[in-house]
Enzyme design. Structure first.
Site, mmCIF file in Angstrom:
data_model
loop_
_atom_site.group_PDB
_atom_site.id
_atom_site.type_symbol
_atom_site.label_atom_id
_atom_site.label_comp_id
_atom_site.label_asym_id
_atom_site.label_seq_id
_atom_site.Cartn_x
_atom_site.Cartn_y
_atom_site.Cartn_z
ATOM 1 N N HIS A 20 0.647 1.954 -7.909
ATOM 2 C CA HIS A 20 0.484 0.684 -7.178
ATOM 3 C C HIS A 20 1.303 -0.401 -7.876
ATOM 4 O O HIS A 20 2.070 -1.124 -7.250
ATOM 5 C CB HIS A 20 -0.990 0.255 -7.174
ATOM 6 C CG HIS A 20 -1.745 0.684 -5.953
ATOM 7 N ND1 HIS A 20 -1.705 -0.019 -4.768
ATOM 8 C CD2 HIS A 20 -2.572 1.733 -5.727
ATOM 9 C CE1 HIS A 20 -2.479 0.572 -3.866
ATOM 10 N NE2 HIS A 20 -3.018 1.655 -4.430
ATOM 11 N N PHE A 76 -4.559 -5.242 -4.192
ATOM 12 C CA PHE A 76 -5.324 -4.601 -3.130
ATOM 13 C C PHE A 76 -5.193 -5.325 -1.787
ATOM 14 O O PHE A 76 -5.171 -4.695 -0.739
ATOM 15 C CB PHE A 76 -6.811 -4.529 -3.500
ATOM 16 C CG PHE A 76 -7.142 -3.345 -4.372
ATOM 17 C CD1 PHE A 76 -6.444 -2.158 -4.265
ATOM 18 C CD2 PHE A 76 -8.179 -3.412 -5.292
ATOM 19 C CE1 PHE A 76 -6.768 -1.056 -5.053
ATOM 20 C CE2 PHE A 76 -8.509 -2.323 -6.081
ATOM 21 C CZ PHE A 76 -7.798 -1.146 -5.967
HETATM 22 CU CU1 C2O Z 1 -4.764 2.593 -3.735
HETATM 23 CU CU2 C2O Z 1 -7.397 1.310 -1.674
HETATM 24 O O1 C2O Z 1 -5.998 1.531 -2.943
#
Ligand code: C2O
Length: 583
Positions: free
Chosen positions: A335, A351
């Site tokens: 991420h 997020f």
């Molecule tokens: Cu990788 Cu809901 O995140």
């Protein structure tokens, strides 16, 4: 294309704002905002004491203690399945997480500033129905992204382009689909049954099933837009050396799969770093480190389901009780590696915005695939939790017909019934059991490091080394098969608005251990930033049984643990550390 738009017009043509005049769209004194702030801040200053190795579950209602939840659920069977008519049952009865009340979706609050967030990711409001898995007539094929054919890529690009062309207020549009993630991850929903708490499906046992459903509907929406019932999402095969770069299809500027909000240093041929710590790593080691990380996450540290899935989270649990191995490891790393190198890391590195990054879905499709592989590797060992608190948890999604549906965790467990399969590729990490740097090290018995009890709580602004007692030593083979020895790091408090990471090593003789590809490395904790800043209080469990065998120190009565901050150590506090045995 036209038909999919028309079929849903009754639900989706109205703009979210007009549907919902009472929702706090504007920032002035939002109705849901004023009362919540103080309550969540209660969590921020830690209302509940961590209770040994127990999950931070605040079952406040005294009756909850006496009632067998499973019986209650069974007894309510009729009611429980009549979705729209369900009255709000007493919170302590139905302990599995149930769908949030969409009308109570709020923007969430930045608790550092007490301001509402500057985005609104609440979905359109509608009545839901219970989702029934449709009969599978054709299987969807999920290819490895780096192996996908030209025809496949053209199809996928077309589908995403059409999704981006849907009106913003269509729940299947690209933006609304991104908001689904934002809403479930950014503390915008109240936890139904305990409105003092917010809902968060990360950093707990909801991580795999929730994301499986998210991908499932995303895939079906794309497939419907191109009228292809066999369409499956591509997976980013980052656990396999040929897949350890950003897949080319996502890196072409003129493609709908491109996202400009990325770390541009990480476009191909940069190597994807599964231990990314916000600075470039030694290129020559990335592949070996990645394979060791995968072995640690998939094989070595996960003999108990909780350690793979994450900690229990039910009604009354505070958010983020504890992530599983992949979630706190390779998942977070990529991420942050993909997102911009800024504090808030858009798109992928936060997020709230991650769903705006097309690569997100391939990242998670690979995690979905790894979940399937892990279950296969288990053989006759338990593959999941046989508890209604997990199996009966349910979430809301819009399906490919723009119908709001309630789905259950128990329906995620049979992939054939979900109707998709993955391309077979190599899993070289399986054979990648790391070697010790030093075998039979005497470091734990000779070190002058302090005992754990005298050190915690501690801020991780430097490497912390402590000696931890092992209540059992020289265990028999049988005992080791029955009980996993686990290093528990608890009371992990971080600022959730920031990317944080620390690594954990056992009996490493270095002052500042950093060799991920050796047996002394036991795992890490890392956290994808959330837009709203709250205190996170988490716990992780790291499997020691195989590691101690490999280091050949099973007869020692203590180990030396090094906690090594890798990103924003100033914002990490650790409450305590101990060894337990879990059967
Ligand atoms: Cu990788 Cu809901 O995140």
């Amino acid at each position: 294309m036209l038909s999919i738009l028309l079929s849903s017009s009754s639900i989706t043509t109205a703009n979210t704002t007009t549907l919902l005049p009472s929702r706090p769209i504007s920032t002035s004194n939002p109705p849901y905002f004023s009362t919540k702030t103080t309550r969540i801040r209660c969590f921020n200053v830690s209302c509940d004491a961590t209770n040994g190795d127990q999950n931070q579950n605040r079952n406040r209602s005294p009756q909850n203690v006496q009632i067998d939840r499973r019986n209650v659920l069974l007894g309510m069977g009729g009611l429980y399945s009549a979705s729209n008519l369900i009255p709000d049952v007493a919170p302590s009865f139905a302990t599995p997480i149930s769908p949030p009340d969409l009308e109570k979706c709020s923007r969430g609050t930045n608790l550092n500033t007490n301001e509402p967030l500057d985005i609104n990711c609440c979905p359109p409001i509608a009545q839901y129905i219970d989702y029934k898995l449709p009969p599978v007539t054709k299987m969807r094929f999920r290819p490895a992204a780096h192996l996908a054919s030209k025809e496949y890529i053209a199809k996928y690009e077309k589908a995403v382009r059409l999704m981006k062309e849907l009106p913003d207020d269509d729940p299947r549009s690209f933006t609304q689909q991104a908001h689904v993630h934002c809403a479930y991850c950014n503390l915008t929903y109240e936890q139904k049954g305990d409105s003092e708490l917010k809902l968060q499906i990360h950093n707990s046992w909801h991580f795999y099933p929730w994301h499986r459903w998210y991908l499932y509907f995303y895939e079906r929406i794309l497939g419907k837009l191109i009228d292809d019932p066999t369409f499956g999402l591509p997976f980013w095969n980052w656990d396999n050396p040929p897949g350890m770069v950003m897949p080319d299809m996502f890196a072409k500027k003129d493609s709908p799969l491109y996202d400009p909000l990325r770390n541009l240093d990480h476009l191909p041929p940069a190597l994807a770093d599964l231990n990314y710590a916000a600075k470039p790593s030694d290129n020559s080691k990335v592949i070996q480190n990645n394979l060791t990380e995968m072995y640690t996450e998939m094989v070595r540290g996960v003999s108990k389901p909780e350690d793979f899935y994450g900690a229990k989270y039910v009604v009354g649990s505070t958010p983020d009780p504890g992530p599983g191995t992949i979630e706190r490891g390779s998942h977070t790393s990529l991420h942050v590696w993909v997102g911009q190198a800024t504090k808030s890391g858009e798109d992928m590195g936060n997020f709230y915005s991650a769903g705006l990054e097309p690569l997100f879905f391939s990242h998670h499709t690979n995690i979905d695939r790894l979940w399937t592989i892990w279950r296969k590797l288990r053989g006759s060992k338990p593959k999941d939790f046989n508890e209604s608190d997990w199996l009966d948890s349910s979430y809301l999604f819009y399906d490919e017909n723009a119908q709001l549906v309630r789905v259950k965790v128990s329906d995620t467990l049979d992939q054939d019934k979900l109707g998709y399969f993955f391309q077979e590729v190599d899993t070289p990490w399986l054979k990648n059991r790391p070697k010790p740097r030093v075998k039979k090290s005497k470091i734990a018995t000779t070190s002058s490091a302090p005992k754990a009890d005298s050190v915690f709580p501690v801020k991780l602004d430097k490497v912390v080394k402590v000696l931890v007692d092992r209540p059992k030593k020289s265990r028999s083979k049988k005992n080791k098969e029955e009980e996993e020895e686990l290093l528990v790091i608890e009371g992990i408090e971080v600022d959730s608005a920031k990317f944080v990471r620390f690594d954990v090593f056992v009996n490493d003789e270095d002052d500042k251990p950093d060799e991920i590809d050796k047996a002394e490395y036991v795992g890490c904790y890392s956290q994808v930033p959330h837009k709203n800043s709250t205190g996170v209080k988490s716990k992780i469990r790291l499997g020691l049984t195989e590691l101690l065998e490999d280091l050949d120190v099973e007869d020692d009565d203590k180990i030396l643990v090094s906690l090594v901050p890798k990103a924003n150590g100033d914002d990490i506090n650790i409450g305590g550390i101990k060894i337990i045995y879990a059967s």
